[in-house]
Design a protein around this motif. Structure first.
Motif, PDB file in Angstrom:
ATOM      1  N   TYR A   1       0.857  -1.193   0.000  1.00 51.72           N
ATOM      2  CA  TYR A   1       0.000   0.000   0.000  1.00 51.72           C
ATOM      3  C   TYR A   1       0.887   1.235   0.000  1.00 51.72           C
ATOM      4  O   TYR A   1       1.922   1.276   0.668  1.00 51.72           O
ATOM      5  N   HIS A   2       0.447   2.278  -0.759  1.00 51.86           N
ATOM      6  CA  HIS A   2       1.152   3.558  -0.776  1.00 51.86           C
ATOM      7  C   HIS A   2       0.139   4.685  -0.571  1.00 51.86           C
ATOM      8  O   HIS A   2      -0.946   4.683  -1.174  1.00 51.86           O
ATOM      9  N   ASN A   3       0.501   5.634   0.272  1.00 54.66           N
ATOM     10  CA  ASN A   3      -0.393   6.745   0.599  1.00 54.66           C
ATOM     11  C   ASN A   3      -0.257   7.847  -0.456  1.00 54.66           C
ATOM     12  O   ASN A   3       0.503   8.799  -0.292  1.00 54.66           O
ATOM     13  N   VAL A   4      -0.984   7.675  -1.544  1.00 55.46           N
ATOM     14  CA  VAL A   4      -1.001   8.640  -2.649  1.00 55.46           C
ATOM     15  C   VAL A   4      -2.446   8.797  -3.095  1.00 55.46           C
ATOM     16  O   VAL A   4      -3.142   7.810  -3.335  1.00 55.46           O
ATOM     17  N   SER A   5      -2.922  10.027  -3.222  1.00 55.33           N
ATOM     18  CA  SER A   5      -4.302  10.271  -3.634  1.00 55.33           C
ATOM     19  C   SER A   5      -4.555   9.765  -5.049  1.00 55.33           C
ATOM     20  O   SER A   5      -3.746  10.015  -5.961  1.00 55.33           O
ATOM     21  N   THR A   6      -5.682   9.106  -5.245  1.00 52.11           N
ATOM     22  CA  THR A   6      -6.010   8.554  -6.566  1.00 52.11           C
ATOM     23  C   THR A   6      -6.393   9.631  -7.574  1.00 52.11           C
ATOM     24  O   THR A   6      -6.473   9.349  -8.768  1.00 52.11           O
ATOM     25  N   THR A   7      -6.648  10.853  -7.123  1.00 50.43           N
ATOM     26  CA  THR A   7      -6.998  11.929  -8.058  1.00 50.43           C
ATOM     27  C   THR A   7      -5.794  12.791  -8.434  1.00 50.43           C
ATOM     28  O   THR A   7      -5.918  13.682  -9.274  1.00 50.43           O
TER      29      THR A   7
END
Length: 399
Positions: free
Chosen positions: A45-51
Motif C-alpha cells: 500500500y502507498h499513501n497517494v491520492s487517486t486523483t
C-alpha cells in the motif's frame, strides 16, 4: 507475476483487490486513506491520492507496474487512463475517459456527434448561470460535473431555487464546475446497470431499473437498481446501439462501464452517464447472481492487457436488486433489524462497514448509504412490492 496498481481500497473496491490477488497478480493499492479495508488484502500500500494524476504516475513508474485499475471509482478512472497512456500500458484513450467522466464534456461530445442530448451548459459562477436561466425551459437539473451517486444534483422548478442549488452542486464538484440541463420526462424507469467492451466491441450488458426514495428531501435520491429491465426490448436495443457507436467514436478498448440512460416521452433514448468504470453499489455482484457473469475478473484482466475474449452476453435469470440501506433520522447508528420472513425469502448478502456509534444522516443521496443489500425475489410483482415497502422489512435504529 504481473504487477497491478489498484486505485483505492474502499469497502466496495475490496472485491477487485481480492479477485486480482486470487488471480495471481502482485497487487499494490494506493489512496489517501490508509485505514481503508481493501489495503490489508494487497501485497503493498502507498499513501497517494487517486486523483493526483502526476503523483500516481510517479508512483507507477517507480513500481514498474504492468497495469492500473480504477474499479468502481469515477474520480480515479481518468487517473488510471492518464497513467496507463503515459507508461504505454493497456488503456482506452485518456481524453475519451476524461470526456466520459465529466458531465459537461460528455454533453458537449454527445451534441457534437449526433446523439440525443438535452439542452445543457456548464458554469463556474452563479452570476453567469443567473443571466442565462431564462434561456432554459423549466424544470432543469442543476448538477456538479464530476460527482456520482446523485450528490449535489437538484431539480429546479423555480428560479428562486437557483442560488441554493448552485451552491450545493459546487460543494460536490472537485473542478468547481456545475451544469444546467433541461429536464427529460421519462417514459418508464431510468435504465441503469453495467456493460463491458472487449477490443472496442460491446459484448456484455446487464441493464435494469433504477428506483428512488420517496421519503428523501430530493426528488432523485437513488436507492438501488433491480433486474430484469421492464423496458421494451426495442428501447434496450436502441440504447446498446448508441453505446456501441459511442465506444467506437471514442476509440474505447477493453473496459467496464456504468450506464445510466432515460427513454423520454418524446420516444428518444438519452445516455445520461457512461462512466468508464464498474458500478459502485454492488452492481457487478448482483449481475453475477443474475446472469452468472462475474465482471470483476474481466475488469482486472483488461487493465493487465490479458485476454477477455471469452466474455459473452448472458440473459438475466430470476429477479434481483441491490438496495442502499439508510437511516430515516440523523443521529448515532445503533444497529439494524431485518424482518424474519424477508431474511429467509429475499436476503442474499449485506455489506457494510458502519459500526454502532457511528454518525448517520437522514437519507439525502448516496453519501448517506450505510450499507448495501443484495436481494432476490420470486417474481417481478414481489420485487416491486418489497422495494416499495422496504422500510417494513429493514429497520435502521438511530439514537
Amino acid at each position: 507475476m504481473k504487477r497491478l496498481l489498484m486505485l483505492g481500497g474502499s469497502l466496495y473496491q475490496t472485491y477487485a483487490i481480492k479477485a486480482a490477488v486470487e488471480m495471481g497478480y502482485y497487487v499494490i493499492t494506493c489512496d489517501y486513506l490508509p485505514d481503508n479495508p481493501g489495503h490489508k488484502f494487497a501485497h503493498e500500500y502507498h499513501n497517494v491520492s487517486t486523483t493526483d494524476k502526476n503523483a500516481v504516475l510517479e508512483l507507477a513508474a517507480q513500481l514498474k507496474i504492468d497495469g492500473i485499475v480504477a474499479y468502481a471509482s469515477d474520480p480515479a478512472a481518468p487517473t488510471a487512463a492518464f497513467v496507463a497512456e503515459k507508461l504505454g500500458l493497456p488503456t482506452s484513450p485518456y481524453k475519451s475517459v476524461e470526456i466520459l467522466s465529466k458531465k459537461h464534456l460528455f454533453r458537449k461530445y454527445l451534441a457534437e456527434n449526433g446523439f440525443n442530448v438535452p439542452k445543457a451548459k456548464s458554469y463556474t459562477r452563479f452570476e453567469d448561470a443567473e443571466k442565462d436561466i431564462d434561456s432554459f425551459r423549466l424544470p432543469v437539473m442543476v448538477k456538479p460535473v464530476d460527482s456520482s451517486g446523485s450528490k449535489g444534483i437538484n431539480k429546479l422548478t423555480d428560479k428562486s431555487q437557483l442560488k441554493a442549488f448552485v451552491e450545493d452542486a459546487l460543494s460536490y464538484s472537485r473542478d468547481k464546475i456545475f451544469l444546467i440541463e433541461e429536464f427529460i420526462v421519462k417514459d418508464g424507469p431510468q435504465i441503469s446497470g453495467d456493460a463491458f467492451s472487449v477490443d472496442g466491441k460491446l459484448v456484455f450488458h446487464c441493464l435494469g431499473n433504477e428506483f428512488y426514495s420517496s421519503k428523501a428531501d430530493k426528488d432523485f435520491a437513488p436507492l438501488g437498481e433491480c433486474w430484469p429491465s421492464i423496458m421494451p426490448q426495442k428501447v434496450i436495443d436502441d440504447l446498446t446501439a448508441d453505446l456501441q457507436r459511442l465506444i467506437t467514436s471514442l476509440g474505447m478498448k477493453s473496459t467496464a462501464y456504468n450506464v445510466e440512460a432515460i427513454y423520454g416521452t418524446d420516444g428518444k433514448v438519452y445516455i445520461l452517464e457512461f462512466g468508464a468504470r464498474s458500478g459502485g453499489s454492488l452492481i457487478p455482484q448482483v449481475t453475477k447472481y443474475a446472469t452468472g457473469v462475474d465482471m470483476v475478473p474481466y475488469a482486472v484482466k483488461a487493465a493487465a492487457g490479458d485476454d477477455c475474449s471469452d466474455l459473452k452476453m448472458q440473459p438475466v435469470k430470476g429477479f434481483w436488486s441491490n438496495y442502499m440501506v439508510h437511516a430515516n433520522a440523523t443521529g448515532k447508528y445503533d444497529g439494524i433489524e431485518f424482518d424474519g420472513k424477508f431474511k429467509v425469502q429475499n436476503f442474499v448478502d449485506y455489506v457494510t462497514d458502519t459500526k454502532p456509534g457511528d454518525n448517520v444522516h437522514k437519507y439525502r443521496d448516496a453519501q448517506d448509504c450505510i450499507g448495501e443489500l443484495i436481494l432476490k425475489y420470486g417474481s417481478m410483482e414481489e420485487m416491486f412490492r418489497v422495494i416499495e415497502d422496504m422500510d417494513k422489512y429493514v429497520k435502521v435504529r438511530v439514537k
